[in-house]
Design an enzyme around this catalytic site. Structure first.
Site, PDB file in Angstrom:
ATOM      1  N   TRP A   1      27.716  -2.513   1.243  1.00 31.10           N
ATOM      2  CA  TRP A   1      26.818  -1.498   1.781  1.00 31.10           C
ATOM      3  C   TRP A   1      27.499  -0.767   2.925  1.00 31.10           C
ATOM      4  O   TRP A   1      27.730  -1.338   3.988  1.00 31.10           O
ATOM      5  CB  TRP A   1      25.528  -2.121   2.259  1.00 31.10           C
ATOM      6  CG  TRP A   1      24.769  -2.840   1.188  1.00 31.10           C
ATOM      7  CD1 TRP A   1      24.992  -2.801  -0.158  1.00 31.10           C
ATOM      8  CD2 TRP A   1      23.664  -3.707   1.379  1.00 31.10           C
ATOM      9  NE1 TRP A   1      24.087  -3.577  -0.818  1.00 31.10           N
ATOM     10  CE2 TRP A   1      23.248  -4.158   0.103  1.00 31.10           C
ATOM     11  CE3 TRP A   1      22.978  -4.165   2.488  1.00 31.10           C
ATOM     12  CZ2 TRP A   1      22.181  -5.015  -0.083  1.00 31.10           C
ATOM     13  CZ3 TRP A   1      21.911  -5.015   2.305  1.00 31.10           C
ATOM     14  CH2 TRP A   1      21.518  -5.432   1.031  1.00 31.10           C
TER      15      TRP A   1
ATOM     16  N   GLN B   1       0.286   0.881   4.805  1.00 34.84           N
ATOM     17  CA  GLN B   1      -0.024  -0.443   4.279  1.00 34.84           C
ATOM     18  C   GLN B   1      -0.543  -1.327   5.410  1.00 34.84           C
ATOM     19  O   GLN B   1       0.187  -2.134   5.978  1.00 34.84           O
ATOM     20  CB  GLN B   1       1.246  -1.049   3.665  1.00 34.84           C
ATOM     21  CG  GLN B   1       1.063  -2.404   3.071  1.00 34.84           C
ATOM     22  CD  GLN B   1       1.048  -2.380   1.572  1.00 34.84           C
ATOM     23  OE1 GLN B   1       1.678  -1.548   0.963  1.00 34.84           O
ATOM     24  NE2 GLN B   1       0.338  -3.298   0.986  1.00 34.84           N
ATOM     25  N   PHE B   2      -1.832  -1.184   5.738  1.00 35.14           N
ATOM     26  CA  PHE B   2      -2.389  -1.962   6.846  1.00 35.14           C
ATOM     27  C   PHE B   2      -2.352  -3.456   6.566  1.00 35.14           C
ATOM     28  O   PHE B   2      -2.340  -4.275   7.483  1.00 35.14           O
ATOM     29  CB  PHE B   2      -3.825  -1.507   7.170  1.00 35.14           C
ATOM     30  CG  PHE B   2      -4.877  -2.070   6.255  1.00 35.14           C
ATOM     31  CD1 PHE B   2      -5.562  -3.224   6.610  1.00 35.14           C
ATOM     32  CD2 PHE B   2      -5.188  -1.450   5.061  1.00 35.14           C
ATOM     33  CE1 PHE B   2      -6.537  -3.745   5.772  1.00 35.14           C
ATOM     34  CE2 PHE B   2      -6.154  -1.955   4.224  1.00 35.14           C
ATOM     35  CZ  PHE B   2      -6.837  -3.109   4.575  1.00 35.14           C
ATOM     36  N   THR B   3      -2.254  -3.843   5.291  1.00 36.01           N
ATOM     37  CA  THR B   3      -2.249  -5.266   4.961  1.00 36.01           C
ATOM     38  C   THR B   3      -0.992  -5.988   5.453  1.00 36.01           C
ATOM     39  O   THR B   3      -0.956  -7.217   5.438  1.00 36.01           O
ATOM     40  CB  THR B   3      -2.408  -5.483   3.444  1.00 36.01           C
ATOM     41  OG1 THR B   3      -1.331  -4.851   2.764  1.00 36.01           O
ATOM     42  CG2 THR B   3      -3.742  -4.926   2.946  1.00 36.01           C
TER      43      THR B   3
END
Length: 150
Positions: A64, A80-82
């Site tokens: 990389w 994505q509040f979860t």
């Protein structure tokens, strides 16, 4: 702030069966905002997402060496509040550390704007909506980035 960062060959998000965001090679970012987050966390996270070397230099080399900026990749950003769900007690997650919807949406929009400033193509989901996200993870490469308020 928490971000699940995934190197993807493609990714898309749909709401009510309609595709509202779609990218090719780049990064899929699932974004969680904490109640304590400020613009300082957004700045750090945007820079980190843009600068991390997650892409190989060439098809023949797997090390990389390149960032999404360096390859001219694309970004799909989905709220994505979860990501702040706490499952340590009971059988139902607690979301006490997640920012309120109003604060979270403002900070999410600010984060997206910071990514737009990079000049890369940025697509998003719809904040607060039920979304279906399709991800063709490349590698697979999936990392968790976290930055707590200082």
């Amino acid at each position: 702030m928490r971000v699940i960062i995934q190197r993807v060959k493609s990714s898309q998000v749909a709401v009510d069966g309609e595709i509202i965001g779609k990218i090719g090679i780049g990064l899929n970012l699932l974004v969680g905002i904490a109640e304590t987050d400020t613009e300082a966390e957004l700045d750090w996270m945007a820079r980190k997402c843009l600068d991390l070397r997650l892409f190989p230099e060439s098809a023949e080399k797997d090390r990389w060496q390149k960032s999404v900026l360096e390859i001219g990749g694309e970004l799909l950003v989905v709220s994505q509040f979860t990501l702040y769900g706490d499952c340590r007690k009971g059988r139902r997650p607690s979301f006490d550390r997640s920012a309120s919807p109003i604060l979270a949406e403002n900070l999410y929009d600010c984060f997206v704007n910071k990514l737009h400033a990079s000049g890369l193509r940025v697509q998003t989901g719809k904040f607060g909506a039920m979304m279906q996200v399709s991800i063709e993870n490349d590698g697979p490469v999936t990392l968790v980035l976290e930055r707590e308020a200082q």
